[in-house]
Each structure stands twice: as structure tokens, then as C-alpha cells.
Motif scaffolding. Sequence first.
Motif, PDB file in Angstrom:
ATOM      1  N   GLY A  27       0.782  -1.236   0.000  1.00  0.00           N
ATOM      2  CA  GLY A  27       0.000   0.000   0.000  1.00  0.00           C
ATOM      3  C   GLY A  27       0.808   1.278   0.000  1.00  0.00           C
ATOM      4  N   ILE A  28       2.068   1.233  -0.484  1.00  0.00           N
ATOM      5  CA  ILE A  28       2.888   2.451  -0.436  1.00  0.00           C
ATOM      6  C   ILE A  28       3.033   3.126  -1.793  1.00  0.00           C
ATOM      7  N   ASP A  29       2.514   2.528  -2.863  1.00  0.00           N
ATOM      8  CA  ASP A  29       2.743   3.075  -4.209  1.00  0.00           C
ATOM      9  C   ASP A  29       2.262   4.513  -4.329  1.00  0.00           C
ATOM     10  N   LYS A  30       1.016   4.761  -3.937  1.00  0.00           N
ATOM     11  CA  LYS A  30       0.461   6.106  -4.080  1.00  0.00           C
ATOM     12  C   LYS A  30       1.145   7.104  -3.154  1.00  0.00           C
ATOM     13  N   PRO A  31       1.277   6.819  -1.836  1.00  0.00           N
ATOM     14  CA  PRO A  31       1.952   7.805  -0.972  1.00  0.00           C
ATOM     15  C   PRO A  31       3.415   8.025  -1.362  1.00  0.00           C
ATOM     16  N   LYS A  32       4.085   6.975  -1.811  1.00  0.00           N
ATOM     17  CA  LYS A  32       5.481   7.145  -2.233  1.00  0.00           C
ATOM     18  C   LYS A  32       5.562   8.087  -3.426  1.00  0.00           C
ATOM     19  N   LYS A  33       4.665   7.920  -4.370  1.00  0.00           N
ATOM     20  CA  LYS A  33       4.644   8.787  -5.545  1.00  0.00           C
ATOM     21  C   LYS A  33       4.401  10.241  -5.152  1.00  0.00           C
ATOM     22  N   GLU A  34       3.457  10.463  -4.228  1.00  0.00           N
ATOM     23  CA  GLU A  34       3.144  11.823  -3.804  1.00  0.00           C
ATOM     24  C   GLU A  34       4.314  12.469  -3.077  1.00  0.00           C
ATOM     25  N   ILE A  35       5.036  11.691  -2.275  1.00  0.00           N
ATOM     26  CA  ILE A  35       6.202  12.241  -1.566  1.00  0.00           C
ATOM     27  C   ILE A  35       7.303  12.599  -2.542  1.00  0.00           C
ATOM     28  N   ILE A  36       7.551  11.740  -3.517  1.00  0.00           N
ATOM     29  CA  ILE A  36       8.601  12.024  -4.507  1.00  0.00           C
ATOM     30  C   ILE A  36       8.254  13.271  -5.309  1.00  0.00           C
ATOM     31  N   LEU A  42      12.327  26.612   0.107  1.00  0.00           N
ATOM     32  CA  LEU A  42      12.618  25.492   1.007  1.00  0.00           C
ATOM     33  C   LEU A  42      11.305  24.858   1.432  1.00  0.00           C
ATOM     34  N   GLY A  43      11.177  23.566   1.200  1.00  0.00           N
ATOM     35  CA  GLY A  43       9.929  22.868   1.495  1.00  0.00           C
ATOM     36  C   GLY A  43      10.080  21.918   2.665  1.00  0.00           C
ATOM     37  N   VAL A  44       9.034  21.862   3.490  1.00  0.00           N
ATOM     38  CA  VAL A  44       9.010  20.947   4.629  1.00  0.00           C
ATOM     39  C   VAL A  44       7.800  20.028   4.475  1.00  0.00           C
ATOM     40  N   LEU A  45       8.048  18.726   4.433  1.00  0.00           N
ATOM     41  CA  LEU A  45       6.989  17.740   4.365  1.00  0.00           C
ATOM     42  C   LEU A  45       6.873  17.046   5.713  1.00  0.00           C
ATOM     43  N   LEU A  46       5.703  17.149   6.316  1.00  0.00           N
ATOM     44  CA  LEU A  46       5.446  16.486   7.590  1.00  0.00           C
ATOM     45  C   LEU A  46       4.668  15.200   7.316  1.00  0.00           C
ATOM     46  N   VAL A  47       5.269  14.069   7.605  1.00  0.00           N
ATOM     47  CA  VAL A  47       4.586  12.779   7.474  1.00  0.00           C
ATOM     48  C   VAL A  47       4.129  12.394   8.881  1.00  0.00           C
ATOM     49  N   VAL A  48       2.812  12.463   9.089  1.00  0.00           N
ATOM     50  CA  VAL A  48       2.250  12.332  10.433  1.00  0.00           C
ATOM     51  C   VAL A  48       1.436  11.048  10.536  1.00  0.00           C
ATOM     52  N   THR A  66       1.527  18.681   4.656  1.00  0.00           N
ATOM     53  CA  THR A  66       1.361  17.621   5.650  1.00  0.00           C
ATOM     54  C   THR A  66       0.739  16.404   4.988  1.00  0.00           C
ATOM     55  N   TYR A  67       1.350  15.267   5.204  1.00  0.00           N
ATOM     56  CA  TYR A  67       0.798  14.011   4.689  1.00  0.00           C
ATOM     57  C   TYR A  67       0.485  13.129   5.892  1.00  0.00           C
ATOM     58  N   ARG A  68      -0.795  12.893   6.108  1.00  0.00           N
ATOM     59  CA  ARG A  68      -1.209  12.056   7.241  1.00  0.00           C
ATOM     60  C   ARG A  68      -1.350  10.628   6.770  1.00  0.00           C
ATOM     61  N   LEU A  69      -0.499   9.778   7.304  1.00  0.00           N
ATOM     62  CA  LEU A  69      -0.475   8.373   6.915  1.00  0.00           C
ATOM     63  C   LEU A  69      -1.504   7.599   7.739  1.00  0.00           C
ATOM     64  N   GLN A  70      -2.429   6.963   7.040  1.00  0.00           N
ATOM     65  CA  GLN A  70      -3.508   6.237   7.700  1.00  0.00           C
ATOM     66  C   GLN A  70      -3.166   4.741   7.784  1.00  0.00           C
ATOM     67  N   PRO A  71      -3.781   4.022   8.713  1.00  0.00           N
ATOM     68  CA  PRO A  71      -3.611   2.565   8.760  1.00  0.00           C
ATOM     69  C   PRO A  71      -4.051   1.914   7.449  1.00  0.00           C
ATOM     70  N   LEU A  72      -3.577   0.719   7.205  1.00  0.00           N
ATOM     71  CA  LEU A  72      -3.923  -0.004   5.993  1.00  0.00           C
ATOM     72  C   LEU A  72      -5.400  -0.373   5.989  1.00  0.00           C
TER      73      LEU A  72
END
Length: 940
Positions: free
Chosen positions: A194-203, A213-219, A350-356
Amino acid sequence: MAESAVNFLLDKLEDLIDEKLHHFGGVEKEIKYIRNELASMRVFLRGADAGEEMNQTVKDWVKQLIDLAHYIEDVLDEYMFQLAQQQQQQEEEEEEEEEEEKEQQRQHQLLVFLQGIVFSFFQKVTLSIKQLIGRHPIFPQILEIKATVDEISQRLQRFNFGRLDQGPNSNFASDTWYDLRGDSLLLEEADLVGIDKPKKEIIEFLVKGSPRLGVLLVVGMGGVGKTSLVKQAFDDRRVKVYFNIHIWISVSQSFKLDELLKDMMRQLCEESKEPVPQRLDGMKETELKLALKEFLKQKRYVIVLDDMWSKFDWDSIRHIFIDCNCKSRIIVTTRSDDIAASCNNYFVQTYRLQPLCEKESWTLFCKKTFWSVDENNCPPQLEKLSRSIVRKCGGLPLAIVTVGGVLSTKQRTLTEWEMFDRSLGGELQNDDRLRSVMKILSLSYNDLPYHLKSGFLCLSIFPEDESIETMRLIRIWMAEGFIQRRQGKTLEEVGESYLYELVNRSLIQVTETTYDGRIKTCRVHDLIRKIILLKAKDQNFGTIIDGDDDEQDIIMVGKITRRLSIHNSCQEVAPEQNFTHLRSLFMFRVDTLSNIYRNGAFFSSLKLLKVLDLRVAPLEEFPEEFTNFFHLRYLSLRKTMVKEIPNSIKKLQNLETLDLKQTYVSELPIGILDLHKLRHLLVYRYNFGPHVVFHHQGFKAPSGIGNLESLQKLCYIDVSTGSDLITTLGRLVQLRRLGIHKLKREDGVNLCSSMENMNCLQSLSISAIEEGEILDLQFLSSPPPFLRTLLLKGRLEKLPHWIPSLHNLCLMDLRWSKMKDDPLEALKCLPQLKRLNLMHAYDGEQLCFQSGGFQKLENLGLERLERLRMVTIEEAALPQLENLYISGCEMLENAPLGIEHLNELKMLLFLEMPNEFKGRLRPRGNDHHRIEHIPILLIL
């Protein structure tokens, strides 16, 4: 938890010293001594609360102190209970004597009056002496407590426990445990799900977008896979090529700033192939920050700060990152949302990572348990048990991977797996491999400030998967004394800030929000709940009796139970158990009350009770025993069959919340006027049925209800008795929510006059005495400035002139208004309006949403507008509309004109519309092309 118990007690001691014992010098002196000694131990307790592991000697010491704090609380509450009883008895005796004297000496009124005064004087003197003697038993108890405090304090010094918050201490031996977080950096992408979509968005965030200067918060909560996800994006070839410098810094909960800065400098030098400064080891923090700031100038870098715990940690290093428009990026993985507040100078996302989800969880489980990517590789006889185990992991990759690893080593037999499924809670605590999961999740609990820990443990009372109403939770916190007072804020507002802090720390999941974005309901992740239950049990916070659970917490005879939560059945509670120390009692999903509750003996012993929540309990009458709970602050009989409240409720002098919603109570006794601490009074019942009805049930109240000046919420009060009652409402200046029921036209002027004083009002609901009655509300010159919700039910000759000035209004609901003029003209410019519902509200044939109007409206309902023929939506109107609901508008000829311009519209619902109208919406209908862009179309 230890510090929370002691701090709570210290607050109570302060109140007692200030209000109750100022005329007892000896006792006051001893209590002050006890207070000061306990205060001196708080520093140690703060460390004990923060530490996960401690040796048995320290555990015993902390437990002894908690037990002492509880005992002192019991002694003081018992003492105050006796004082209240004596005062009540005195008042009753005086009333009886007064009546008797009047009857016997009616012919000599003046003489009797003078004799009565003399007699009353000597009576009070004699009674005061009796009371003084009656209070003596508290003296030896206080002396005993003082001796115990001295003993505990000497133990603290004798064992040299020291200050835990200053670093590791030899007295706190920590068991070795394997930290699974490091394994996250070793996982291959093929091991993840389940990481394909979030990985793409982070890249995309890293290599595209603003040059700033960008700050990405993975919460996300602990164990949800933040580190694993970011590592896959960090190692991607596109990222490696795009940035000149790539460094990864593991922050952790207990990092040392100077060591972190030195590690960062070494990695930067290695990446850029420059020599490490010779003085690096001797450099101070300020020198290190200046050197790093200079080093990072004009470089394009990506830096990962993994496992950042708080805004304070981020603030300690953020100034070394300056914005040179080089497209540099920083990624912060964290369990807390509050870091974003300190990123104003950066390009932040901010990217909020949800449970699978369920499917992803099952795939990952099969990978780790059966070493197969085939979801069907699970043996058929184990699939039901396996899916049960996966559900208990709650979509948490860390838990799924670890549990799957453990199961992969077990025999694939029904007996083995059934036992594992049944005892998963115990396995998480005892199995070394699974114990690491609980350790990682427990870090979030350990990081909580002490004032949040008690409130967090309070979540243990709710059943698994329970949707928790936030206001219910906050009111319980208030009653328990878990909320600290803050200047300029109500206890409810402070409690809401506590709730948001728990959400920001990923310890509570939001399940529903209100129209204005506030949290309405929440829940606790299953594994986080396991931690709460373990902590609550370890601290003797409370006991759960679950009639459907084989692993329920059994009450042992002789065990002191302070909070009792009964789930599903109350048959398991032994009648011989002593509950004299009980502070809170909850019942969930209890269908039948056993005899122990019906005969009143059980409730008679609960003289120290503060919280009584019997929502949905099969209760038909208000037990008279309830009125003896002097300390009771919270009473909920919601959704019970209670019909009447006795006048003796006046004895509940400390009551703050009385929740009678969805009961059959329709009138409150005059005794309610004695409850001067009452803050939330909820007495109403909705009439659900197949047809919309004009009325729901409110309650009749004594005219002096305006004397309850602490009220924050009053719903729904029947004002049909006249203007006197309405006038007294003007004294309720603390009201946040007000529900008015059965208003007459002639009383509109008095209601407006009373509302002029309600500057704190946030929610207002007014309904007329009958469907055809006019609501005359034109007399309000200064409406409540913070009003967010407004519901008006009744005829309106015209829209009240003050409504367009409600700049904070988020929800507007007009029912049975029958207005001749289009109300949209007055409502279109309300800047915060997000929800609008019009039901029987407009008697015209056309409604037009003009260009530029309703800029923030998200939900729109048009119901039973009988003469409406056309709805027009001009371009640039309703740009944020997501949901449109049209019901019972039988004359409407077409779908709203201009609906094709609503690009954000996600759902369109038509209910009870003519067949001809519905035909135009079908695939071959004339209107279908205008609505085919809408994702969800429902025609019911």
C-alpha cells in the motif's frame, strides 16, 4: 498517572484549606504540611510517569504514593459528605421546629417570634458543638496520613531515587527489548504493502513544486509505517539524482541536541566530500548551528528528520535551515501535528499516513505469515481466525508484520491459532517479539504531559470500537477533575484543547466532524486501547466488567475499585463487593438490571460517586438513592424510560451535567433551582417517524431558572408559560447553546431583550408554539457575535434583519418559515456559512444563487418547497458545494440550472420527487448531461 493523582489531590487540598477548614487551625496546619510534602515529591513523580520501566522498589514506592493520594481524597470527600449531611439535617430540623412553633403559638405571634429567635440561637450553638465533636474523627486520620507521608518521603531519601527527569538513574533498571523501528530502514519495497500512491506523492513533493525550502510532515501513529514509507522515497533514483546532498537523521524521543547536530555535520561533510571540522567534538550548540547554517547555504539538499516528537524539538533546530530558493527539502516523520505551526517561513505540506485498509492488511499478513504474495495461500481452516487476528491489528503495519512473524513459527492448527486469537492482549504483553510493538506504541503515552494522562486513561471505560461523543468525554473529564483551569477559558474549552492535543499526537482517531470542522466523535485504535487498558489496570485506574468477554477484569473481594465500567451485562458484579470508594459508574449495552441495582442497596453505598452514566440502561424510574450522591457532578440517564425527576434532586449541590436527552421527562421540579453549579442541562426528545413533524419534546421549567447562572447549555426549554420565564433567561450570560421551545409571537420582544446579554452564545434554536405561529425576532439590535448555528422553526414575515451580520455563522436551518421573499439575497454574503437547509421555508416559485454568493457553502438542502418551479445557479456561485439534497419539491421542473458549473459537487440526492422529474435525470433524459459529472447520484 502518579503525578496526575497527586496533582489532583493538591488542588483539592487547596480548596479545602481555602473554603472548609479555615476555622480549624490544627487540622489546617497538618493539611498544609501534607500538601507541601506531596508537592515536593512531584518532580520525582514526573520522571516516574515518563519512564516506561522501573525496578520493583520504585514501583512499590510509586504505588504506595498513589494509594495514599486516593486515601486522602476518600477521607476529605467523606468529611465533606458528613458536613453536607449535618447541614441538611440542621435545615430540616429548623424547618420542622419553625412549623411546630407557628402551629402551637399562633395566638401569641410576637412573643413566639422573640422566643423563637432566642431558642434558635441556643439551638445553633448546641448544634455547632455537636458538629465539632462529630468532626473529631478526621483528626486521627489526618495525623495517620501525615505519618505515612513522612515515611514515604524518608523512603525517597533513603533509597536516593533522585530526579528521573535529569537522565538515567541506576535505580530504574530498564529491561532490554528489541526496538523494531530500526528494522524499518532495512525493508525492501517488495516487503511493503500500500505504499505506491503515498510514495509517488512524496517524490513529487521532493522534486517538483516551489523553489522555496519545502518541509513535508509525514504524520501518523506509532507503527503506521512512516519511516518505511519515507525511506523508500528517500532511496528512489529520482531523488538521488535531483539533490546534491542526502542525509538521514534519526531523532528519537530522548535525543541530545549537540549529538544530533554533530551527526548532521559529519553526514554533510561525507556527502559533499569535505573534511570534518577538527574542533567538531568541542563545539557548543550555538557554534554548531552557525556552522551548519553556513554549510547549507546555496546547496540543494534533502534531509530526513525521522521520529521528531514535538514542536519544541523542531524549534531547537529549525533555524539552521534557511531558504535560499534552491529547491531544498526537509522531511519530518512525527506522531504530532503541532510542528506545522512553526513552519510558517517554509513551503509546507502535511501528509497524514492512515492505517492499511482491510485488503492491504490481509495481503501484508499473508506475506509475513505464509511467505506468499498470494492472498489465497492461507489454509481454509485458519482463514476465519486469521482475519480475526488481522482485524485486531487495526491496519497497523508494525503489528501485522510482527504478529505474522510470530504466527509463521507456530503450528498451523486450529487449537494453536484459536488460543493465540483469544489471548492476543496477553501475548502482546508477554511475548518478547510482540512486546516490542507495545513498547513502541507506549512511547506516545509516556510522552504525554501529566495533565493529559488521566484523561487518556479515562478512554478505558468505553467498549471496543465505541464511537465516543467528544462533549460526553469532556464533561466526564470535568466531573472527574481532570481538566485544569486556565485564565480566560471555560473548562469545556480547555477540555477541547486536551482532545485536540491527543488527536495531534495520533492517540485518538477522529470519526466525525461538525459542520464547522470541530470534532464530534472519535475512537481509539484497538492496539492503543490495549495499552490504555494495561496502564489503567497497572495504576488501578478502574475496572471493566464485560459479560461477553472471557478476558474481563474480575473484581476481587477487598480490592478498592474507583471506576467501574459494566459492558453488556451487570450479572457479573458480585453483590457482596464493597463499592464505597467508587467515584465513577458507567453502563454500556446493559439490557437487564439485576436485583442488586433494583432494590437500591447497591446505589445506597455509593456516597462518594462523582460520575453516574446510565445511558440506555433499562431504568423506568429515578431512584431516590441518586439524590444522596452529594459529590455527584455528572448524571446521564439519556435514552432511559425515566419520566419524572423528584424535587429532592436539589440535594445534588455539586451537579454540573444533567443529561435527560431522549427520556420521557417533560417537566423539572422547583428543586432544580438549587443546583447553582449546573452547567449543562439537556432535557429534550426527538420524535422520529416516517413523516417530518413540527414539534419535538422540550421541558417545562420553573420561572426562576435564570438563577442558574453557571449554565453553558440549556436545551430545550418550553417558554409557553409567558414573559416572566423568558425575561429571567437574560441572566444566563454564560450560555453557549440555547434551545427555545414553543415561543409565542408576543414574547419575541422579551426573548430578543434577553438575548442581548448572551454574548457567548454559539448555538441558538428557536421554535414557535405551533406551525402557523409567527416568530417575531426583529427586536434584536446586537446579536450574539460568536453565533455559529442558527435554527428557526416557525413562520417568518421576513428574515430577521440581524442575520446578515452573523459573520461567524456556519449552519443555518430555516423550517416552516413560509417566506414570500427569496431569503438567499440576505444569506449569500455570510462569509463562514457552510451548511444551509430550507424546509417549508420559502413560498415562491424561483430561487437564484447569484454569482459570487455562498463562497464557503458545502451542504445545501431544499426540502418541501411546495411552489418552487426553478432553481438557478449562476457561474461563480457555490464554488465549494459538495452535497446537494432536494426533497419533496413536487413542482420543480428541472435539475438546477447551472449545476454543471459545480465542479466540487460530490453527491446529488433527490427524494420524493415526481416520476416525470426523475425521468429527465436518467441517461437518456434531457437533464442527464448536466449532472453526469457528479460522482454520486441518488434518486430515492
